[in-house]
Design a protein around this motif. Structure first.
Motif: not given
Length: 754
Positions: A738-753
């Motif tokens: 659900a996070f990847k569909n909404a934001v475009g990246v997985p949660p772990s990648d989002f936190r790293k960015q």
């Protein structure tokens, strides 16, 4: 007053003046005629015979041109009407056989053709559908028509055909008239014939004006070589006897096939006159000298009366306008100008007098009925004589006042042009007078307002009170209903014996007409038959209060109270003013009740009230008023219901949205969960979310959870698994997807960015 001797003197003076004019100009006429006679025979017969031939050729061509142009013009006009006039086509092919309107329109077309072409003696139409002839405004069976034999002989000829000359009569008892006949088939010739008869005596008289039959002859022959008339005896058409003489010119018409022959008449007399050329010449000189001397003498003698007239006019003009007045032009021009000025002044005075007389008549009528002035018998008789109104010994009889009101007047003004409106109102007034005359009495009627004709009806003492007037006015009302495109309602007062009673009768008639709203249109409303008003004010207030309350609460019961209110008004037999007062009371209740509601409801009522008042500008009966009000009230009830429903739904959705925002971490949160909690159908709840918020429930929930998850990842060091559980996902894989569909990246990648 003239004395007998003075009258005889005037007569003798007129006879003297007639003899003077006769003796003055008659010799001049003979002199001129003699000179023309001599010049004609001397110049045209002796010196230049070729010029005589040219003159005859010119005369023949003029006669031929006149015949061709006149008859071709008639043929063209007939053909034009047959091809373009819908009235003829309607009469021959489209209209029912007994359609009187179509026959009248066809007669109008024939009358217009006769007016446009004076040579036309008569026109009739032969219709094949019912084998009838339309002539002189009547439909006659073909076998009964005097010209039936000619029609039957012409049925096979559907192209241009001129028949002449022949005898024609429209009625058996009528004297036959010599005519030339044009026969044309309507359309393709399968619907009927149009037969036009040209009057030969009229054609003959016109042609005779082109030449002098004493010196010239003109023969007009038909296809069979027969003369259309006898030139030596004008007026005897159809004779085969022709004038003797040498034919100088001959023309044959390519259009009609007739021949025109011209030549000199009485050739022997002319030759005899030429032998005495010297005598004729000397006689002409003597006649000219005598004529000149006579004209000079007569002119001097007859100028004196003209000089006296001019002097008299100058004298009168100088009395009206000081100072000398010069003559412009000759004396006759001065006299003509003066007479024209006098005629114009007289015409203007007469027109002004007639216009003032009409206004004075209406003012006298209004003054008589409104009681502004008292009249004794002699004064009343003098005024009636002044306006040419039948007196009928009025003070010894009885009167009845009546008021004729046109129903649906607004529709009347929209359907008819102003000129047609004036004509129809004149018809209403005239028919009322004729109806009264047929009943053996008289009526005086005037238009005192746009839609009301006020009438004063004479009733003899031996007439039964009320019955005579009602019968007469009922006949009048029925005639209007049957013959005009609208109806009238008539209010009738009681009989009166004097002017005071007549004025009271007018008030009673107007009062009776006020109940037209409850009793209906197109009827007679005698004052004696109008029931007394039974208006239960308390009952009206109760019904109005219930109606307004039901409308305020958006209850369906308002229609029942609405119908009951108008049933009360109809059964109570209210006048128009009382009905209007009841409507004002209803509007006041609405304004008071809606004034306690929110601004949105007040604006909604203001718009409905404005539309309602616009619709109430034109109503005549209770049924009309009910129909107009019902539409406005129904629309108001629907808008109020929609507004209340929308407000209720929006409040519910906002409450559910707050609950979702506060309990987003609940893994069981769904449409089914919310529908059970808030007691609402899941499908309807989904629809409300889409209509009120503009998004689906699941999309809104996921979006809110993802925002909270991003916030936790930014502000805390909590593991992603723990954050997933906090935002309502017990399964990490579901959260990750659900996070990847909404934001475009997985949660772990989002936190790293971040």
């Amino acid at each position: 007053m003239k004395q007998p001797w003075r009258k005889g003197e005037d007569l003798e003076m007129n006879n003297n003046w007639f003899r003077r004019l006769l003796l003055s100009y008659l010799p001049v006429f003979f002199i001129v005629t003699t000179i023309l006679f001599i010049v004609f025979f001397q110049v045209f017969n002796e010196q230049n015979r070729k010029e005589a031939l040219k003159a005859n050729e010119f005369l023949g061509s003029q006669v031929m041109q006149y015949l061709d142009n006149s008859l071709r013009s008639i043929d063209f006009k007939v053909l034009r009407e047959m091809l373009t006039n819908p009235s003829l086509k309607n009469y021959f092919a489209n209209s029912p056989l007994d359609d009187v309107t179509a026959a009248i329109q066809a007669v109008g077309v024939m009358d217009e053709l006769k007016l446009e072409s004076p040579l036309i003696h008569s026109i009739y139409l032969v219709r094949d559908r019912d084998n009838t002839v339309l002539s002189n405004g009547k439909r006659i069976p073909l076998e009964d028509f005097p010209d039936a034999a000619f029609i039957k002989a012409s049925r096979d000829h559907h192209v241009l055909r001129w028949e002449g000359a022949r005898d024609f009569k429209a009625f058996p008892s009528q004297t036959p008239v010599r005519v030339m006949t044009l026969v044309r088939g309507e359309s393709t010739g399968e619907d009927g014939l149009v037969v036009v008869n040209v009057d030969l005596p009229t054609v003959e008289k016109t042609i005779l004006q082109m030449y002098d039959p004493n010196f010239t002859f003109v023969h007009v022959l038909n296809r069979a070589g027969e003369a259309l008339w006898e030139p030596e005896n004008p007026g005897k058409a159809g004779s085969a006897k022709l004038s003797k003489g040498e034919v100088f010119s001959e023309f044959t018409s390519s259009y009609g096939g007739w021949k025109v022959q011209t030549g000199l008449a009485n050739g022997k007399v002319v030759k005899f006159a030429l032998e005495f050329y010297t005598v004729w010449f000397a006689f002409a000189i003597v006649v000219v000298l005598i004529g000149v001397a006579w004209v000079i003498y007569v002119t001097r003698r007859n100028y004196k009366p003209i000089q006296q007239i001019v002097t008299l006019i100058q004298t009168v003009a100088s009395q009206k306008k000081p100072g000398p007045e010069r003559l412009q032009g000759n004396e006759f021009g001065f006299i003509q100008t003066t007479l024209e000025s006098m005629i114009d002044q007289t015409r203007q005075y007469r027109q002004t007098y007639e216009e003032n007389l009409i206004l004075q008549k209406k003012y006298f009528f209004q003054e008589l009925l409104e009681g502004k002035k008292a009249y004794d018998k002699e004064e009343f008789r003098a005024e009636m004589d002044k306006f040419h109104i039948p007196f009928l010994d009025s003070l010894d009889n009885r009167w009845t006042a009546a008021v004729v009101e046109m129903d649906r007047y607004r529709q009347f003004t929209e359907d008819y042009h102003e000129q047609d409106q004036s004509l129809l109102k004149f018809v209403l007034s005239t028919v009322l007078q004729e109806t009264a005359q047929q009943a053996g009495t008289e009526v005086w009627a005037e238009w005192l307002s746009d839609r009301r004709l006020t009438a004063m009806l004479w009733v003899k003492e031996n007439r039964p009170p009320g019955l005579f007037e009602q019968k007469l006015l009922s006949t009048y009302r029925e005639w209007v209903e049957q013959n005009l495109g609208f109806t009238v309602t008539v209010g009738v007062g009681k009989q009166a014996e004097d002017l005071t009673g007549l004025r009271e009768s007018l008030k009673e008639a107007s009062h009776a007409l006020a109940y037209k709203a409850a009793l209906g249109c197109n009827r007679i409303l005698p004052r004696s038959e109008v029931p007394d008003t039974n208006r239960d004010v308390y009952g009206f207030l109760q019904t109005i209060s219930r109606l307004v309350q039901a409308m305020r609460l958006s209850e369906d019961e308002w229609e029942k109270h609405f119908d009951h209110l108008f049933q009360q008004m109809k059964s109570s037999v209210l006048s128009r003013q009382e009905i209007w007062n009841t409507m004002e009371l209803l509007v006041q209740h609405y304004e008071r009740e809606f004034g306690e509601l929110s601004r949105e409801y007040q604006e909604l009522w203001a718009d409905s009230l404005q539309e309602l008042l616009k619709n109430l500008e034109d109503w005549e009966t209770v049924e009309d008023l009910r129909r107009l009000c019902y539409e406005s009230f129904r629309e108001l009830a629907e808008k109020m219901g929609s507004m209340r429903h929308a407000k209720k739904n929006r409040t519910l959705i906002l409450e559910i949205r707050r609950y979702v925002e506060e309990n987003y971490s609940n893994p069981e949160l769904s449409l089914t969960y919310l529908s059970e909690k808030f007691s609402i159908n899941p499908k309807y709840l989904s629809k409300l979310f889409k209509e009120e918020i503009g998004d689906k429930f699941l999309d809104m929930l996921i979006r809110h959870r993802m925002e909270k998850a991003k916030q936790l990842m930014l502000e805390t060091d909590k593991p992603i698994q723990e954050i997933s559980e906090e935002v309502g996902y017990t399964n990490y894989n579901s959260f990750n997807r659900a996070f990847k569909n909404a934001v475009g990246v997985p949660p772990s990648d989002f936190r790293k960015q971040v």
